[in-house]
Design a protein around this motif. Structure first.
Motif, PDB file in Angstrom:
ATOM      1  N   ASP A  48      23.330   9.167  55.494  1.00  0.00           N
ATOM      2  CA  ASP A  48      23.284   9.392  57.220  1.00  0.00           C
ATOM      3  C   ASP A  48      22.380   8.071  57.363  1.00  0.00           C
ATOM      4  O   ASP A  48      22.074   8.701  59.519  1.00  0.00           O
ATOM      5  N   SER A  49      21.975   7.011  56.946  1.00  0.00           N
ATOM      6  CA  SER A  49      21.448   5.904  57.736  1.00  0.00           C
ATOM      7  C   SER A  49      21.818   5.442  59.086  1.00  0.00           C
ATOM      8  O   SER A  49      22.981   4.890  59.106  1.00  0.00           O
ATOM      9  N   THR A  50      21.293   5.073  60.036  1.00  0.00           N
ATOM     10  CA  THR A  50      21.814   4.314  60.822  1.00  0.00           C
ATOM     11  C   THR A  50      20.813   2.759  60.935  1.00  0.00           C
ATOM     12  O   THR A  50      20.338   1.898  61.650  1.00  0.00           O
ATOM     13  N   THR A  51      19.784   2.431  59.925  1.00  0.00           N
ATOM     14  CA  THR A  51      19.317   1.257  59.948  1.00  0.00           C
ATOM     15  C   THR A  51      20.093   0.061  59.870  1.00  0.00           C
ATOM     16  O   THR A  51      21.002   0.470  59.792  1.00  0.00           O
ATOM     17  N   GLU A  52      19.828  -0.721  60.837  1.00  0.00           N
ATOM     18  CA  GLU A  52      21.160  -1.966  60.823  1.00  0.00           C
ATOM     19  C   GLU A  52      20.237  -3.034  60.039  1.00  0.00           C
ATOM     20  O   GLU A  52      19.578  -3.217  59.951  1.00  0.00           O
ATOM     21  N   GLY A  53      21.464  -3.752  58.788  1.00  0.00           N
ATOM     22  CA  GLY A  53      21.031  -4.426  58.069  1.00  0.00           C
ATOM     23  C   GLY A  53      22.073  -4.922  57.383  1.00  0.00           C
ATOM     24  O   GLY A  53      23.403  -4.768  57.213  1.00  0.00           O
ATOM     25  N   VAL A  54      22.425  -5.363  56.533  1.00  0.00           N
ATOM     26  CA  VAL A  54      22.628  -5.770  55.187  1.00  0.00           C
ATOM     27  C   VAL A  54      23.128  -4.976  53.980  1.00  0.00           C
ATOM     28  O   VAL A  54      21.924  -4.200  53.289  1.00  0.00           O
ATOM     29  N   TYR A  55      23.906  -4.396  53.389  1.00  0.00           N
ATOM     30  CA  TYR A  55      23.928  -3.876  52.034  1.00  0.00           C
ATOM     31  C   TYR A  55      24.313  -4.122  51.006  1.00  0.00           C
ATOM     32  O   TYR A  55      25.436  -5.000  50.728  1.00  0.00           O
ATOM     33  N   ALA A  56      23.457  -4.659  50.472  1.00  0.00           N
ATOM     34  CA  ALA A  56      23.507  -5.504  49.015  1.00  0.00           C
ATOM     35  C   ALA A  56      24.103  -4.628  47.506  1.00  0.00           C
ATOM     36  O   ALA A  56      23.130  -3.165  47.327  1.00  0.00           O
ATOM     37  N   CYS A  57      24.677  -4.659  46.945  1.00  0.00           N
ATOM     38  CA  CYS A  57      24.660  -4.420  45.382  1.00  0.00           C
ATOM     39  C   CYS A  57      23.770  -4.372  44.497  1.00  0.00           C
ATOM     40  O   CYS A  57      22.262  -5.615  44.499  1.00  0.00           O
ATOM     41  N   ARG A  58      23.101  -2.733  44.326  1.00  0.00           N
ATOM     42  CA  ARG A  58      21.739  -3.047  43.778  1.00  0.00           C
ATOM     43  C   ARG A  58      21.230  -3.105  42.348  1.00  0.00           C
ATOM     44  O   ARG A  58      19.995  -3.922  41.967  1.00  0.00           O
ATOM     45  N   ALA A  59      22.550  -4.158  41.863  1.00  0.00           N
ATOM     46  CA  ALA A  59      22.804  -4.428  40.342  1.00  0.00           C
ATOM     47  C   ALA A  59      22.081  -5.803  40.012  1.00  0.00           C
ATOM     48  O   ALA A  59      21.650  -6.175  39.681  1.00  0.00           O
ATOM     49  N   CYS A  60      23.129  -6.531  41.340  1.00  0.00           N
ATOM     50  CA  CYS A  60      22.766  -7.979  41.160  1.00  0.00           C
ATOM     51  C   CYS A  60      22.511  -8.368  42.480  1.00  0.00           C
ATOM     52  O   CYS A  60      21.917  -9.717  42.591  1.00  0.00           O
ATOM     53  N   GLY A  61      22.212  -8.098  43.711  1.00  0.00           N
ATOM     54  CA  GLY A  61      21.461  -8.521  44.975  1.00  0.00           C
ATOM     55  C   GLY A  61      23.221  -8.910  45.579  1.00  0.00           C
ATOM     56  O   GLY A  61      22.640  -9.243  46.895  1.00  0.00           O
ATOM     57  N   ARG A 129      38.050   4.266  54.726  1.00  0.00           N
ATOM     58  CA  ARG A 129      37.103   4.892  54.392  1.00  0.00           C
ATOM     59  C   ARG A 129      36.203   4.423  53.085  1.00  0.00           C
ATOM     60  O   ARG A 129      36.901   4.336  52.051  1.00  0.00           O
ATOM     61  N   PHE A 130      35.994   3.356  53.323  1.00  0.00           N
ATOM     62  CA  PHE A 130      34.959   3.146  51.803  1.00  0.00           C
ATOM     63  C   PHE A 130      33.918   3.500  50.905  1.00  0.00           C
ATOM     64  O   PHE A 130      32.701   4.205  52.212  1.00  0.00           O
ATOM     65  N   CYS A 131      34.463   5.071  50.486  1.00  0.00           N
ATOM     66  CA  CYS A 131      32.731   5.809  50.082  1.00  0.00           C
ATOM     67  C   CYS A 131      32.376   5.321  49.529  1.00  0.00           C
ATOM     68  O   CYS A 131      32.442   4.977  47.675  1.00  0.00           O
ATOM     69  N   ILE A 132      30.922   4.829  49.382  1.00  0.00           N
ATOM     70  CA  ILE A 132      30.450   4.072  49.060  1.00  0.00           C
ATOM     71  C   ILE A 132      28.852   5.120  47.895  1.00  0.00           C
ATOM     72  O   ILE A 132      28.512   5.988  48.955  1.00  0.00           O
ATOM     73  N   ASN A 133      28.729   4.920  46.848  1.00  0.00           N
ATOM     74  CA  ASN A 133      27.432   5.672  46.334  1.00  0.00           C
ATOM     75  C   ASN A 133      26.174   4.896  46.466  1.00  0.00           C
ATOM     76  O   ASN A 133      25.764   3.646  46.889  1.00  0.00           O
ATOM     77  N   SER A 134      25.674   5.203  47.222  1.00  0.00           N
ATOM     78  CA  SER A 134      23.785   5.216  47.928  1.00  0.00           C
ATOM     79  C   SER A 134      23.357   4.441  46.586  1.00  0.00           C
ATOM     80  O   SER A 134      22.190   3.059  46.908  1.00  0.00           O
ATOM     81  N   VAL A 135      23.423   5.091  46.015  1.00  0.00           N
ATOM     82  CA  VAL A 135      22.405   4.528  44.825  1.00  0.00           C
ATOM     83  C   VAL A 135      23.027   2.922  43.889  1.00  0.00           C
ATOM     84  O   VAL A 135      22.328   2.131  42.892  1.00  0.00           O
ATOM     85  N   SER A 136      24.194   2.453  44.384  1.00  0.00           N
ATOM     86  CA  SER A 136      24.586   1.709  44.091  1.00  0.00           C
ATOM     87  C   SER A 136      23.759   0.761  44.830  1.00  0.00           C
ATOM     88  O   SER A 136      24.501  -1.130  45.392  1.00  0.00           O
ATOM     89  N   LEU A 137      23.514   0.789  45.983  1.00  0.00           N
ATOM     90  CA  LEU A 137      23.049  -0.257  47.234  1.00  0.00           C
ATOM     91  C   LEU A 137      21.741  -0.110  47.329  1.00  0.00           C
ATOM     92  O   LEU A 137      21.201   0.678  47.431  1.00  0.00           O
ATOM     93  N   SER A 138      20.913  -1.543  48.287  1.00  0.00           N
ATOM     94  CA  SER A 138      20.501  -1.595  48.444  1.00  0.00           C
ATOM     95  C   SER A 138      20.413  -2.564  50.233  1.00  0.00           C
ATOM     96  O   SER A 138      21.039  -3.090  50.267  1.00  0.00           O
ATOM     97  N   LEU A 139      19.620  -2.208  50.681  1.00  0.00           N
ATOM     98  CA  LEU A 139      19.413  -2.000  52.041  1.00  0.00           C
ATOM     99  C   LEU A 139      18.827  -3.062  52.801  1.00  0.00           C
ATOM    100  O   LEU A 139      17.489  -2.877  52.292  1.00  0.00           O
ATOM    101  N   ARG A 140      18.886  -4.149  53.470  1.00  0.00           N
ATOM    102  CA  ARG A 140      18.352  -4.837  53.550  1.00  0.00           C
ATOM    103  C   ARG A 140      17.853  -5.227  55.209  1.00  0.00           C
ATOM    104  O   ARG A 140      18.534  -5.427  55.514  1.00  0.00           O
ATOM    105  N   PRO A 141      16.985  -4.295  55.773  1.00  0.00           N
ATOM    106  CA  PRO A 141      17.099  -4.923  56.916  1.00  0.00           C
ATOM    107  C   PRO A 141      17.174  -5.757  58.283  1.00  0.00           C
ATOM    108  O   PRO A 141      16.611  -6.501  57.428  1.00  0.00           O
ATOM    109  N   THR A 142      17.796  -5.037  59.038  1.00  0.00           N
ATOM    110  CA  THR A 142      17.649  -6.754  59.736  1.00  0.00           C
ATOM    111  C   THR A 142      16.190  -6.704  61.457  1.00  0.00           C
ATOM    112  O   THR A 142      15.233  -5.537  61.382  1.00  0.00           O
ATOM    113  N   ASP A 143      15.899  -8.051  60.640  1.00  0.00           N
ATOM    114  CA  ASP A 143      14.506  -8.207  61.793  1.00  0.00           C
ATOM    115  C   ASP A 143      15.004  -7.593  62.974  1.00  0.00           C
ATOM    116  O   ASP A 143      15.903  -8.162  63.947  1.00  0.00           O
ATOM    117  N   ALA A 144      14.021  -7.157  62.870  1.00  0.00           N
ATOM    118  CA  ALA A 144      13.724  -6.438  64.612  1.00  0.00           C
ATOM    119  C   ALA A 144      13.608  -8.013  65.884  1.00  0.00           C
ATOM    120  O   ALA A 144      12.649  -8.299  65.412  1.00  0.00           O
TER     121      ALA A 144
END
Length: 144
Positions: A48-61, A129-144
């Motif tokens: 339910d995150s609304t943080t702006e940014g890029v979601y990267a693969c938690r395994a390889c980035g 709908r790309f239904c993606i596991n949170s644990v598969s991702l790392s969020l890199r927030p956009t700088d404000a």
């Protein structure tokens, strides 16, 4: 219209032994990313995150999705209507659990991310709908 990856597509750029993945990932990350597991709905960090940014693969980035394509599907997992760019994810036919689905994997390291569903009627540009596991991702927030 479902998209399946080309069986002649290049091999993943990041290749590691099972032991390397086990040493680098938490048990939950390993179970989802390397063994195609699924986290419980409504428990992941980003569902339910609304943080702006890029979601990267938690395994390889590798960068996979952005917050611009994320939408509230209320399914309990992060949902996106499209990947960041063509070629960032790959698609596999998945007939496990008695269902016909499209598995979504990281194109860079071949880690399991989740599944793609189509035609569910969401008001998005792609009706996907790309239904993606949170644990598969790392969020890199956009700088404000």
């Amino acid at each position: 219209m479902s998209t399946f990856s080309d069986p002649n597509a290049p091999s993943p750029a990041v290749v590691k032994s099972d032991e390397q993945w086990k040493s680098e990932l938490s048990p939950e990350e390993y179970q989802v990313l390397r063994q195609a597991g699924t986290e419980r709905p409504f428990t992941g960090e980003y569902w339910d995150s609304t943080t702006e940014g890029v979601y990267a693969c938690r395994a390889c980035g590798a960068e996979l999705f952005t917050s611009r394509e994320k939408f509230g599907s209320h399914c309990g997992w992060p949902s996106f209507y499209a990947p960041l760019a063509d070629g960032t994810v790959r698609y596999l036919h998945d007939s496990s659990l008695g269902m016909e689905r499209v598995e979504v994997r990281c194109a860079t390291c071949d880690s399991h991310l989740g599944h793609l569903f189509e035609g569910e009627g969401y008001d998005t540009p792609t009706d996907q709908r790309f239904c993606i596991n949170s644990v598969s991702l790392s969020l890199r927030p956009t700088d404000a």
